[in-house]
Design a protein around this motif. Structure first.
Motif, short mmCIF file in Angstrom:
data_model
loop_
_atom_site.label_atom_id
_atom_site.label_comp_id
_atom_site.label_asym_id
_atom_site.label_seq_id
_atom_site.Cartn_x
_atom_site.Cartn_y
_atom_site.Cartn_z
N PHE A 1 0.83 -1.21 0.00
CA PHE A 1 0.00 0.00 0.00
C PHE A 1 0.86 1.25 0.00
CE2 PHE A 1 1.13 0.18 4.39
CZ PHE A 1 0.75 1.42 4.89
N ILE A 2 0.21 2.35 -0.35
CA ILE A 2 0.78 3.68 -0.24
C ILE A 2 -0.07 4.43 0.77
CG2 ILE A 2 1.28 5.84 -1.43
CD1 ILE A 2 1.62 4.21 -4.00
N VAL A 3 0.57 5.01 1.75
CA VAL A 3 -0.15 5.66 2.84
C VAL A 3 -1.10 6.75 2.34
CG1 VAL A 3 1.72 7.32 3.20
CG2 VAL A 3 0.15 6.80 5.07
N HIS A 4 -2.23 6.87 3.02
CA HIS A 4 -3.20 7.91 2.71
C HIS A 4 -3.21 8.96 3.83
CE1 HIS A 4 -5.29 6.29 -0.86
NE2 HIS A 4 -4.85 5.14 -0.39
N SER A 5 -3.37 10.19 3.46
CA SER A 5 -3.40 11.28 4.43
C SER A 5 -4.76 11.29 5.13
CB SER A 5 -3.17 12.62 3.73
OG SER A 5 -3.16 13.68 4.66
N ASP A 6 -4.75 11.16 6.44
CA ASP A 6 -6.00 11.14 7.20
C ASP A 6 -5.76 11.80 8.55
OD1 ASP A 6 -8.07 9.95 9.15
OD2 ASP A 6 -8.83 9.30 7.20
N GLY A 7 -6.43 12.92 8.78
CA GLY A 7 -6.25 13.67 10.01
C GLY A 7 -6.69 12.93 11.25
N ARG A 8 -7.67 12.03 11.11
CA ARG A 8 -8.14 11.28 12.28
C ARG A 8 -7.08 10.29 12.74
NH1 ARG A 8 -13.30 9.15 9.24
NH2 ARG A 8 -11.59 8.90 7.74
N ASP A 9 -6.47 9.59 11.79
CA ASP A 9 -5.39 8.68 12.15
C ASP A 9 -4.22 9.47 12.74
OD1 ASP A 9 -6.86 6.56 11.18
OD2 ASP A 9 -5.73 6.36 9.32
N LEU A 10 -3.95 10.63 12.17
CA LEU A 10 -2.84 11.45 12.66
C LEU A 10 -3.13 11.95 14.07
CD1 LEU A 10 -0.11 12.65 11.97
CD2 LEU A 10 -1.27 14.56 10.83
N ALA A 11 -4.37 12.29 14.36
CA ALA A 11 -4.74 12.74 15.71
C ALA A 11 -4.51 11.62 16.72
CB ALA A 11 -6.19 13.20 15.74
N ASP A 12 -4.78 10.38 16.33
CA ASP A 12 -4.52 9.24 17.22
C ASP A 12 -3.02 9.14 17.53
OD1 ASP A 12 -7.18 8.58 17.30
OD2 ASP A 12 -7.03 6.96 15.82
N LEU A 13 -2.19 9.41 16.53
CA LEU A 13 -0.74 9.37 16.73
C LEU A 13 -0.30 10.47 17.69
CD1 LEU A 13 0.41 8.68 13.07
CD2 LEU A 13 0.61 7.11 14.99
N VAL A 14 -0.85 11.66 17.53
CA VAL A 14 -0.51 12.78 18.42
C VAL A 14 -0.88 12.42 19.86
CG1 VAL A 14 -1.01 15.18 19.02
CG2 VAL A 14 -0.67 14.54 16.63
N THR A 15 -2.04 11.78 20.04
CA THR A 15 -2.46 11.36 21.38
C THR A 15 -1.46 10.40 21.99
OG1 THR A 15 -4.81 11.66 20.86
CG2 THR A 15 -4.27 10.20 22.70
N LEU A 16 -0.96 9.46 21.20
CA LEU A 16 0.04 8.51 21.70
C LEU A 16 1.33 9.21 22.10
CD1 LEU A 16 -0.51 5.56 19.19
CD2 LEU A 16 -1.00 5.54 21.65
N VAL A 17 1.70 10.25 21.34
CA VAL A 17 2.87 11.04 21.70
C VAL A 17 2.63 11.73 23.03
CG1 VAL A 17 4.33 13.01 21.08
CG2 VAL A 17 3.63 11.37 19.32
N GLU A 18 1.44 12.30 23.21
CA GLU A 18 1.09 12.96 24.47
C GLU A 18 1.16 12.00 25.64
OE1 GLU A 18 -2.78 14.60 24.00
OE2 GLU A 18 -2.18 16.07 22.52
N GLN A 19 0.76 10.75 25.40
CA GLN A 19 0.77 9.72 26.44
C GLN A 19 2.14 9.10 26.64
OE1 GLN A 19 -2.22 7.06 24.91
NE2 GLN A 19 -3.92 8.24 25.74
N ARG A 20 3.13 9.58 25.89
CA ARG A 20 4.51 9.11 25.95
C ARG A 20 4.62 7.63 25.59
NH1 ARG A 20 7.27 12.31 31.11
NH2 ARG A 20 6.71 14.41 30.37
N LYS A 21 3.74 7.18 24.73
CA LYS A 21 3.81 5.83 24.20
C LYS A 21 4.47 5.79 22.83
CE LYS A 21 -0.36 4.26 26.62
NZ LYS A 21 -1.72 3.69 26.45
N LEU A 22 4.74 6.97 22.28
CA LEU A 22 5.33 7.10 20.95
C LEU A 22 6.25 8.30 20.94
CD1 LEU A 22 5.25 6.10 17.95
CD2 LEU A 22 3.44 7.78 17.57
N SER A 23 7.44 8.13 20.39
CA SER A 23 8.38 9.24 20.28
C SER A 23 8.96 9.28 18.88
CB SER A 23 9.51 9.13 21.32
OG SER A 23 10.26 7.95 21.11
N VAL A 24 9.34 10.46 18.45
CA VAL A 24 9.91 10.66 17.12
C VAL A 24 11.38 11.04 17.28
CG1 VAL A 24 9.77 11.94 14.96
CG2 VAL A 24 7.68 11.46 16.26
N LEU A 25 12.24 10.25 16.69
CA LEU A 25 13.67 10.54 16.75
C LEU A 25 14.04 11.47 15.60
CD1 LEU A 25 16.51 9.92 17.98
CD2 LEU A 25 16.70 8.13 16.25
N VAL A 26 14.72 12.55 15.92
CA VAL A 26 15.19 13.49 14.90
C VAL A 26 16.66 13.20 14.61
CG1 VAL A 26 15.65 15.91 14.36
CG2 VAL A 26 13.54 15.27 15.55
#
Length: 293
Positions: free
Chosen positions: A228-253
């Motif tokens: 598949f090729i990823v589709h842009s979806d704000g609802r899925d993205l909002a779920d990811l932001v929530t996981l970051v807020e909960q410190r269950k997901l981090s982004v390495l720069v």
């Protein structure tokens, strides 16, 4: 490169729920903006977030809490959505074969091929956060900071077991498992891996790939292949932001470049040696609160 961004809303159309001044992140979208026939006819513009301004539908955005690190979150959308939709399908995920993608659940087993890749390291975290047992492949090469190997780093993200793909064949290591795997998430794209998948996957389980678009599926395979090729979806993205807020997901720069250094940033990306996301500061975001590309 150039599909992710973070910025501040400067103008919002009638009927939207966004407010001027809100911080947002988004994925412009490959399938949504790129067409072999030329610019899209929907008026949303061509791909490219290396700019001061972006016009994009609200449905592709997620609001960023004021206390979150916008620089890091600017690198989340594309890779994060890819991993999320591969593992869980979400609202926007659909395979090129027209089927659902993953449906990973608590207690299930998943193998991530390429656990230290820019998408793989997020998939490891997402799967672990969902309560799945995570096995990943990585190498014993050192991280850029020289303090730990990639295998050690991926383990620190939540992987339960690591397989050094330079020294071990994952199918040989895992084929003796009493219970098979519920899913393989492939970020590598090798038909050799696809040929070995039947040794560990349960009947009907998905082999989801974001890198193999010319698959050689073994004759009589009992598993299900999906690319598949990823589709842009704000609802899925909002779920990811929530996981970051909960410190269950981090982004390495991996690194941060000024806009004038965009060429160097792209060259860094093309080396394939970046660990984490490469950020281009299009503007002084924290001073003018405008955008990252």
């Amino acid at each position: 490169p150039g599909f992710d961004f973070a910025g501040v809303v400067e103008s919002a159309g009638d009927g939207t729920e966004l407010e001027v001044g809100e911080k947002v992140i988004g994925y412009i979208g490959l399938t949504e903006t790129c067409s072999p026939d030329g610019p899209p006819s929907n008026g949303h513009g061509s791909a490219g977030a290396f700019a001061q301004y972006c016009c994009i539908p609200e449905s592709r955005l997620a609001v960023v809490p004021g206390y979150s690190d916008a620089r890091k979150l600017s690198g989340l959308p594309l890779a994060g959505l890819t991993a999320f939709q591969a593992l869980f399908t979400g609202r926007g995920g659909v395979s090129l074969q027209g089927t659902a993608l993953g449906d990973l659940r608590k207690g299930q087993k998943v193998l991530v091929l390429g656990g230290s890749s820019s998408t793989g390291f997020l998939a490891v975290q997402l799967a672990a956060a969902a309560g799945a047992e995570v096995v990943a492949t990585a190498s014993d090469a050192m991280m850029p900071n020289g303090k730990q190997t990639k295998m050690d780093w991926v383990k620190s993200l939540g992987a339960h077991r690591l397989i050094n793909y330079r020294k071990q064949d994952w199918s040989e290591v895992l084929r003796s498992e009493e219970e098979g795997f519920d899913m393989i998430f492939d970020t590598v794209g090798s038909n050799d891996d696809l040929a070995k998948a039947g040794a560990i996957l349960k009947e009907g389980a998905p082999f989801v790939s974001i890198a193999n678009f010319d698959p050689k599926i073994p004759e009589g395979a009992a598993f299900r292949f999906a690319s598949f090729i990823v589709h842009s979806d704000g609802r899925d993205l909002a779920d990811l932001v929530t996981l970051v807020e909960q410190r269950k997901l981090s982004v390495l720069v991996d690194s941060v470049f000024e806009f004038e250094e965009a060429r160097e940033a792209l060259e860094r990306s093309m080396t394939g040696r970046a660990t984490g996301k490469i950020i281009v500061e299009v503007d002084d975001f924290f001073a003018s609160e405008r955008s990252f590309g």
